[in-house]
Each structure stands twice: as structure tokens, then as C-alpha cells.
Design a protein around this motif. Structure first.
Motif, PDB file in Angstrom:
ATOM      1  N   THR A  58       0.807  -1.220   0.000  1.00 40.61           N
ATOM      2  CA  THR A  58       0.000   0.000   0.000  1.00 40.61           C
ATOM      3  C   THR A  58       0.841   1.272   0.000  1.00 40.61           C
ATOM      4  OG1 THR A  58      -0.101  -0.081   2.401  1.00 40.61           O
ATOM      5  CG2 THR A  58      -1.970  -1.011   1.207  1.00 40.61           C
ATOM      6  N   HIS A  59       2.123   1.118  -0.125  1.00 37.66           N
ATOM      7  CA  HIS A  59       2.987   2.304  -0.106  1.00 37.66           C
ATOM      8  C   HIS A  59       4.176   2.052  -1.022  1.00 37.66           C
ATOM      9  CE1 HIS A  59       5.837   5.300   1.352  1.00 37.66           C
ATOM     10  NE2 HIS A  59       4.805   5.952   1.829  1.00 37.66           N
ATOM     11  N   LYS A  61       7.174   2.547  -0.926  1.00 36.90           N
ATOM     12  CA  LYS A  61       8.479   2.181  -0.379  1.00 36.90           C
ATOM     13  C   LYS A  61       8.436   1.091   0.683  1.00 36.90           C
ATOM     14  CE  LYS A  61      11.021   6.306  -1.490  1.00 36.90           C
ATOM     15  NZ  LYS A  61      11.449   7.614  -1.039  1.00 36.90           N
ATOM     16  N   VAL A  62       7.261   0.559   0.929  1.00 37.14           N
ATOM     17  CA  VAL A  62       7.161  -0.458   1.977  1.00 37.14           C
ATOM     18  C   VAL A  62       6.355  -1.639   1.465  1.00 37.14           C
ATOM     19  CG1 VAL A  62       6.321  -0.939   4.294  1.00 37.14           C
ATOM     20  CG2 VAL A  62       7.245   1.292   3.779  1.00 37.14           C
ATOM     21  N   SER A  63       6.898  -2.837   1.630  1.00 39.39           N
ATOM     22  CA  SER A  63       6.155  -3.996   1.155  1.00 39.39           C
ATOM     23  C   SER A  63       5.088  -4.379   2.177  1.00 39.39           C
ATOM     24  CB  SER A  63       7.112  -5.163   0.919  1.00 39.39           C
ATOM     25  OG  SER A  63       7.819  -5.435   2.094  1.00 39.39           O
ATOM     26  N   TYR A 241       7.047  -4.343  -3.161  1.00 38.32           N
ATOM     27  CA  TYR A 241       7.013  -2.953  -3.609  1.00 38.32           C
ATOM     28  C   TYR A 241       8.059  -2.699  -4.686  1.00 38.32           C
ATOM     29  CZ  TYR A 241      11.367  -1.888  -1.200  1.00 38.32           C
ATOM     30  OH  TYR A 241      12.684  -1.869  -0.833  1.00 38.32           O
ATOM     31  N   ARG A 242       8.934  -3.671  -4.935  1.00 40.14           N
ATOM     32  CA  ARG A 242      10.049  -3.412  -5.844  1.00 40.14           C
ATOM     33  C   ARG A 242       9.590  -3.348  -7.294  1.00 40.14           C
ATOM     34  NH1 ARG A 242      15.434  -5.931  -3.588  1.00 40.14           N
ATOM     35  NH2 ARG A 242      16.004  -5.456  -5.721  1.00 40.14           N
TER      36      ARG A 242
ATOM     37  N   THR B  51      -7.884   2.551   4.173  1.00 42.85           N
ATOM     38  CA  THR B  51      -6.797   1.870   4.874  1.00 42.85           C
ATOM     39  C   THR B  51      -7.099   1.833   6.376  1.00 42.85           C
ATOM     40  OG1 THR B  51      -5.601   3.963   4.945  1.00 42.85           O
ATOM     41  CG2 THR B  51      -4.945   2.410   3.238  1.00 42.85           C
ATOM     42  N   ASN B  77       0.611  -1.176   9.152  1.00 40.93           N
ATOM     43  CA  ASN B  77       1.700  -1.176   8.178  1.00 40.93           C
ATOM     44  C   ASN B  77       1.907   0.210   7.562  1.00 40.93           C
ATOM     45  OD1 ASN B  77       3.769  -2.594   6.892  1.00 40.93           O
ATOM     46  ND2 ASN B  77       2.526  -2.981   5.084  1.00 40.93           N
ATOM     47  N   PRO B  79       4.104   3.307   6.812  1.00 41.79           N
ATOM     48  CA  PRO B  79       5.549   3.513   6.780  1.00 41.79           C
ATOM     49  C   PRO B  79       6.000   4.747   7.544  1.00 41.79           C
ATOM     50  CG  PRO B  79       4.559   4.064   4.658  1.00 41.79           C
ATOM     51  CD  PRO B  79       3.451   3.541   5.521  1.00 41.79           C
ATOM     52  N   LEU B  81       9.548   6.536   7.178  1.00 40.97           N
ATOM     53  CA  LEU B  81      10.791   6.377   6.427  1.00 40.97           C
ATOM     54  C   LEU B  81      11.961   7.164   7.003  1.00 40.97           C
ATOM     55  CD1 LEU B  81       9.170   6.583   2.889  1.00 40.97           C
ATOM     56  CD2 LEU B  81       9.832   4.521   4.103  1.00 40.97           C
ATOM     57  N   GLU B 184      15.515  -8.079   0.728  1.00 36.65           N
ATOM     58  CA  GLU B 184      15.820  -6.661   0.670  1.00 36.65           C
ATOM     59  C   GLU B 184      17.298  -6.451   0.958  1.00 36.65           C
ATOM     60  OE1 GLU B 184      13.007  -5.246   3.443  1.00 36.65           O
ATOM     61  OE2 GLU B 184      11.451  -5.090   1.916  1.00 36.65           O
ATOM     62  N   ASN B 190      16.943   3.474   2.180  1.00 37.74           N
ATOM     63  CA  ASN B 190      15.518   3.469   2.426  1.00 37.74           C
ATOM     64  C   ASN B 190      15.089   2.363   3.344  1.00 37.74           C
ATOM     65  OD1 ASN B 190      13.940   5.421   1.419  1.00 37.74           O
ATOM     66  ND2 ASN B 190      14.091   4.643  -0.679  1.00 37.74           N
ATOM     67  N   THR B 194      13.443   2.223   7.181  1.00 34.34           N
ATOM     68  CA  THR B 194      12.021   1.992   7.143  1.00 34.34           C
ATOM     69  C   THR B 194      11.521   1.264   8.378  1.00 34.34           C
ATOM     70  OG1 THR B 194      11.955   1.921   4.765  1.00 34.34           O
ATOM     71  CG2 THR B 194      10.155   0.869   5.911  1.00 34.34           C
ATOM     72  N   THR B 196       7.677   0.529  10.350  1.00 32.32           N
ATOM     73  CA  THR B 196       6.249   0.638  10.094  1.00 32.32           C
ATOM     74  C   THR B 196       5.521   0.767  11.424  1.00 32.32           C
ATOM     75  OG1 THR B 196       6.094  -1.765  10.006  1.00 32.32           O
ATOM     76  CG2 THR B 196       6.217  -0.613   7.912  1.00 32.32           C
ATOM     77  N   ARG B 221      10.194  -6.175  10.731  1.00 31.92           N
ATOM     78  CA  ARG B 221       8.823  -6.369  11.195  1.00 31.92           C
ATOM     79  C   ARG B 221       8.748  -7.007  12.571  1.00 31.92           C
ATOM     80  NH1 ARG B 221       5.844  -5.649   6.218  1.00 31.92           N
ATOM     81  NH2 ARG B 221       7.003  -3.869   5.478  1.00 31.92           N
TER      82      ARG B 221
END
Lengths: 340, 316
Positions: A58-59, A61-63, A241-242, B51, B77, B79, B81, B184, B190, B194, B196, B221
Motif C-alpha cells: 500500500t505504499h 516504499k514499503v512492502s 514494492y520493488r 486503509t 503497516n 511507513p 521512512l 531486501e 531506504n 524503514t 512501520t 517487522r
């Protein structure tokens, strides 16, 4: 297609790789598990069905992740929790009684057993009725009640084809589609996501054959509509998100399309959102090919599978990710301290 | 008055399901919400920004004055950043643009960032902004890196008994398989930054206002320790208006909460400004205004509160 080096690190076609998914386990899940162990399970360590909650990215930059919340432990038969933000996915929890039991679990065997369930659901047609069965997951845990800790690992079983899946193209949906088509697709996706019936279905197909409008359909409607040279996209909620890789869910989706619908090449849509809206810039349209598999029809066939979180098959090591939930804040001593 | 009518209608509509402690709307007079108004504003938030969802929470913590399926609002969830600490400087610069004029009772909330940020720097020994070089800062290393790729686990005490646990299985050195997944890359700025958050809004019966709760997760997470959550809170508010407490609807975990003691006063001020500019604040938009105002406390947590109205802009 104009090559875009910054979006595609390796030239196409290339072997299909996907972005791994991570679990997100809420502390209240840990507490609910602790209470379940104390009040219900006792020393029973047989597998219990649980529910995870999946959402598309939903963003930018964030999965997205697969979530475990206290609702996850409500027996599936009595669990009605689900919405556009919580797409329910079936899972299995094995909570061992002690650390030795946890260490002695045959994790490869357990993973294969779950993969076998996925394969069975593909072959028997259950996926068409309940597409989220493709996202089945497994949790092994050990609740250290004395020390207020819960240790766990999560696996997302992914069927392994002996022959390779090949990625032929992958681009932002907004670059592939005409403006008109993009608008129409966006509209249909919004409807799909706002309907209570369809929003919890993470796999679907998109009929692009009509000039004016795009129609999104459920997997179970496939029989009525196949054949003819329609332009089709096989869509799924993509947690990733990639821009250079599709997300994890594509692998089992392709397994399904290959084994059940006998396809060898498909165009797919990685559906992603920004806030609550479809984001066609981040959503990807790609094409993949995969030779027909052999031997999978045998009912005793046990497929190879990968998917323990943190595992990196590529480097030959298998370091399973061990995570923990800290429940110390629930301990009576800690609570007394705080209230003084 | 139009607003009052609306409020009355809403009240009539929901009173059968809900009996709230406050029965008369004081939205315009005091900046507070009755229970039915909270439900109305919540419904509006969920419909405009899906959301957000209503949730039941833990049954043992159910509040009888709220509908069982609408105990509180949550968006997950979300973000974050950058660390709020690292953007304080921008706040200093931006303070001049903040809409609300500050006189006495709104202090510490909206208009006074510039002044307070620099004051508190000295008071609380906050690291100098010059050293906050994103990507290399110490605070980032201190995020627990549970078995993460490259970082060494420096929080040894957190992984005690299970330190001995290793996946010793014989399968571990089997033939290398092809790579099917990409993970990742830990060196990506980034990703490193990150976090959340789960952001939830509860109804505070005592103050008759909404109340915001934050549950943080690190980049793997895993739940974020409360003291790390403070890095994402405007330094004007960390440890002052923001505290760590039990969540009124969730089973466990430590959550940061913005204390609601001044919410009504600030909301009242915002409402007054809107009215003085000819606007008609409607109670069903309360949470949009509220969330916009919360953004001054948690400036880097990118929750969704988009609305096509501009709070306090002279043109409205």
C-alpha cells in the motif's frame, strides 16, 4: 520496448525471481498464544489451523506482509474476521512443548507437507473456490512461559518446478497500458477492492478483450470464459514494492496456472496500491513462460518446496530465521513495578 | 444552525445502538466529541480512507458504551521512512508557516515548534542535529537486528537461551539451489530507515476526545522497543505528551500514546480559526482535522488522512 537500465538490473529474459515476503507478528498474538497454551492446549503439540492476514503493498516504499494477530488463533470455522485490509489466509501452527521439541522438528518435512496440501488444492480444484489457499503458510513455535518469550519461525511454502520459470518482460502497468485502458482497469480494480465478496480474493483474472471496458473475474468463473484469443492478465495482490521484481505470491500462482489450467505462458498483473487507491505506476505487468511439468499428476507426488523466512537457497546455506515475541510486559512482577 | 442539525441527525441515528456518556454535542463549543459523534466521524474516515478500519479489539477489553464492532479505529503497516528527530530542523524552518497563531493555551502543539525544538535540545541533551547524518547514525544500528544479514547482534541479552539454538539439520549443506527469492538489500538507505507503525484511534471517555496510539515495528517487522518509538515523535512531545501505556483494546504489547489532555483545547482552537475564516466545521470531519493536527506530533509517520479540504487555509 525501450530498455530501462535502472528498472531492470538484468537483461530479459531471465529466470523468474520474486521478492520474499516477511511475517509481521503482533505482540497480542503472542499473548493470545500464551493464553491458549495455558488454558486450552496444555501439552498438546498437534498442528492447529490458524489464519494469517495478507494485503497488497500500500505504499511505494514499503512492502506488505503476512500478519498474525489474536484473531489468527480463532478457529477458522468461527473466524469471520476479514476485510480489504485483512485478507484471510489459511495456515498451520505447531507449538512445541519445549526447546528440544522445537529444535527436533523436521522443518524440511513439515514444509513439504504444507506444499503437498497446496498441490492437492491445485489439482482438486479447491483453489478456484478459495484462491487464498495458494498462500498457505506454516508457523512453528515454542512458548517459553517461564521467561515470557515466544520463539517462532514462519514458512511460506512455494512449490519448486524442476524446470525454470522464465521472466520475459516486466514493466510498470502505466507504461504498458494506454491511458484509456489504465483508467478502465483502475476503475474495475477499485470496484473489486470495495466489494465485500471479492476484496478478500487475492487472485483474479482480467479480461482485456473488450475495447471499452475491462472486466475483472474470479478464478471460479474461468470455465465459462476460456478459449478464444482474448487478451488476459492474471492478477494477484502483490505484497512486494520493488519495481524490478514481482512479489512472492506469483510463484504459486504460476504453479496453479501451469498445473491446473495447463498454461505455458501468461501475462500477469502485480496489483499494488497507494493508500487506498490502485497504483498503476507501482503495479507491474509482466510475462512469464514455464514449460509443462511432468509427474505432478501422481497423487503421491511430494513436490519440492522452499520458503522458510530468512532462508537463502542461493548460497547453499539455510539459516532459518528465528524470531521472538517478548511478553515480559505482561509478567506480574513487571506490572507491579509499573504500578508502583 | 446547519452543523447542529447534522449533529442532531447523527445522534438520533446512532443513539439506539449506543448510549454515550455525553448526550449533548459540544463539538463547536469545546472541541470534544460525544460517542455517537466519534462513531460518525470514524465511519467517515473509514469510507474516505479505507486503509483505516473499525476493529473489535480484545473481547475482555470491550467498552460497553461503544458498538461491539466499532471499538476503535486502526490503520496498519504505515511507513515511517525517516526519524522525526532528523527532520526537526525542517520544522524549525517551517514553523513560520504554521497556520495557527500561538497564544497561551495552544502551547506545545502547533505553532511553537521552532522555539520549543531549539529549547528542548538544550534541556534534554538531544544529540546535536549536525551529527544526524542519515544512513550512518548510531540510532539505526541500535535497532535490534534479529539475525539480520550483516549486522552483528549487539543486543545480546535479548537472545539468551535460544542463542544455543542453531538449525543444525543435516539438510543445511545440501546442494546449492538456484535463487528464487530476492531479499531486501540491507545497504539500501531506504530500507534501513524503514519502520512501520500500526496507528490506532480510541475514544477517551474521560477527555471526550479521540486518542492516538502507536505500535512500532522495525525493518524486520519485529516490534519496536518503546524507547525507539520516541525517535519518531516530535521532540517537543516525546516523554512529555507522549507516553508508553497499555492499549485500552489490545491484549498486550507496549504502545506509545499521545496524551489527550489538550486535544479538546487544540481542536476548539482549530474550529474557531475555521469559523473565523467563514468555514463551517462539520463534526463528521473531526478525525481528518484531528489527524492533521496529530501529524505535528508524529511528522514522519505517513498515515492516510487525505481530504480535499485545507485546514485553515484563507481561501476556504
Amino acid at each position: 520496448m525501450a530498455p530501462k537500465a535502472e528498472v531492470r538490473p538484468r537483461p530479459l529474459p531471465r529466470p523468474l525471481m520474486v521478492e520474499a515476503i516477511t511475517s509481521c507478528v503482533e505482540t497480542p498474538f503472542g499473548e493470545a498464544l500464551r493464553l491458549l497454551k495455558l488454558d486450552v492446549l496444555g501439552t498438546d503439540d498437534s498442528p492447529i489451523p490458524i489464519t494469517g492476514y495478507y494485503t497488497p503493498c500500500t505504499h511505494p516504499k514499503v512492502s506488505g506482509s503476512l500478519r498474525l494477530s489474536p484473531e489468527s488463533l480463532v478457529p477458522p470455522s468461527a473466524n469471520s474476521f476479514g476485510s480489504r485490509n485483512y485478507c484471510p489466509v489459511p495456515g498451520t501452527l505447531i507449538n512445541t512443548n519445549n526447546i528440544r521439541g522445537f529444535q527436533n522438528l523436521d522443518v524440511e518435512y513439515l514444509l513439504r507437507e504444507e506444499a503437498k496440501k497446496i498441490l492437492h488444492d491445485i489439482m482438486s480444484g479447491k483453489i478456484e473456490e478459495g484462491p487464498s489457499l495458494l498462500l498457505r503458510f506454516l508457523v512453528i513455535s515454542f512458548a517459553d512461559l517461564k521467561n515470557w518469550k515466544i520463539y517462532y519461525s514462519v514458512a511460506f511454502p512455494s512449490l519448486v518446478f524442476k524446470s525454470e520459470m522464465t521472466l520475459l518482460s516486466l514493466r510498470s502497468a502505466s507504461l504498458v497500458l494506454s491511458q484509456e485502458k489504465a483508467k478502465s482497469l483502475s476503475k474495475s480494480l477499485k470496484e473489486w477492492r470495495s466489494s465485500n465478496e471479492t476484496t478478500v480474493l487475492p487472485f483474479f483474472w482480467v479480461d482485456m478483450s473488450s475495447d471499452s471496458s475491462i472486466v475483472i473475474r474470479q478464478l471460479k468463473d474461468w470455465k465459462d470464459c476460456q478459449d478464444s484469443g482474448q487478451k488476459l492478465l492474471f492478477g494477484f495482490y502483490d505484497n512486494g514494492y520493488r519495481q524490478d521484481y514481482p512479489g512472492w505470491a506469483l510463484r504459486n500462482y504460476i504453479a496453479f496456472l501451469s498445473l491446473r489450467w495447463k498454461m505455458e505462458k501468461v501475462q500477469f498483473l502485480c496489483y499494488r496500491e497507494r493508500g487506498s487507491e490502485p497504483d498503476l505506476e507501482k503495479s507491474l505487468i509482466g510475462e512469464a513462460s514455464f514449460p509443462p511439468p511432468h509427474g505432478w499428476d501422481d497423487s503421491d507426488y511430494v513436490p519440492a518446496a522452499i520458503g522458510w523466512e530468512g532462508e537463502k537457497p542461493g548460497d547453499g546455506r539455510k539459516e532459518k530465521k528465528l524470531k521472538e515475541i517478548n511478553l515480559e510486559s505482561m509478567s506480574p512482577e513487571r506490572r507491579d513495578e509499573e504500578h508502583q | 444552525m446547519q452543523v447542529k442539525q447534522k449533529v442532531y441527525e447523527l445522534y438520533k441515528g446512532t443513539v439506539e445502538r449506543v448510549t454515550g456518556p455525553r448526550t449533548v454535542s459540544a463539538f463547536l463549543e469545546k472541541g470534544v466529541l460525544s460517542v455517537p459523534e466519534f462513531i460518525l466521524a470514524g465511519d467517515n474516515l473509514v469510507s474516505k480512507c479505507p486503509t483505516w478500519s473499525w476493529e473489535k479489539g480484545d473481547p475482555s477489553k470491550r467498552k460497553p458504551y461503544l458498538p461491539s464492532d466499532k471499538q476503535f479505529l486502526v490503520t496498519r503497516n504505515v511507513p515511517c521512512l525517516r526519524r522525526a528527530m532528523s527532520v526537526e530542523e525542517e520544522y524549525d524552518a517551517a514553523a513560520a508557516e504554521v497556520v495557527l497563531d500561538d497564544d497561551d493555551d495552544g502551547e506545545g502543539w502547533l505553532a511553537t515548534h521552532g522555539v520549543q525544538a531549539s529549547e528542548s535540545k538544550e534541556e534534554e541533551d538531544i544529540p546535536s542535529m549536525d551529527t544526524l547524518d542519515i544512513g550512518k547514525v548510531e540510532e539505526i544500528k541500535s535497532i535490534p537486528s534479529y539475525f539480520g544479514a550483516s549486522e552483528k547482534p549487539d543486543e545480546e541479552e535479548d537472545i539468551p537461551d535460544m542463542d544455543t539454538y542453531e538449525d543444525t539439520g543435516d539438510h543445511s549443506t545440501a546442494t546449492p539451489q538456484p535463487s528464487y527469492f530476492v531479499a531486501e538489500e540491507p545497504d539500501d538507505d531506504n530500507i534501513l530507515l524503514t519502520r512501520t507503525y500500526d496507528v490506532s484511534i480510541t475514544y477517551d471517555k474521560y477527555y471526550q476526545t479521540p486518542r492516538v496510539w502507536l505500535t512500532g515495528y522495525d525493518e524486520a517487522r519485529m516490534p519496536l522497543k518503546p524507547d525507539l518509538v520516541f525517535q519518531d515523535i516530535s521532540q517537543d512531545h516525546a516523554h512529555k505528551t507522549v507516553t508508553i501505556e497499555d492499549h485500552p483494546h489490545l491484549l498486550a504489547g507496549q504502545h506509545a500514546s499521545v496524551h489527550p489532555c489538550k486535544h479538546a483545547a487544540v481542536m476548539k482552537k482549530i474550529i474557531d480559526v475555521m469559523m473565523s475564516q467563514g468555514g463551517t466545521p462539520e463534526v463528521d470531519k473531526y478525525l481528518f482535522i484531528f489527524l492533521k493536527f496529530m501529524a505535528s506530533v508524529i511528522p514522519t509517520i505517513e498515515y492516510d488522512y487525505t481530504m480535499d479540504f485545507d485546514l485553515g487555509s484563507p481561501s476556504t
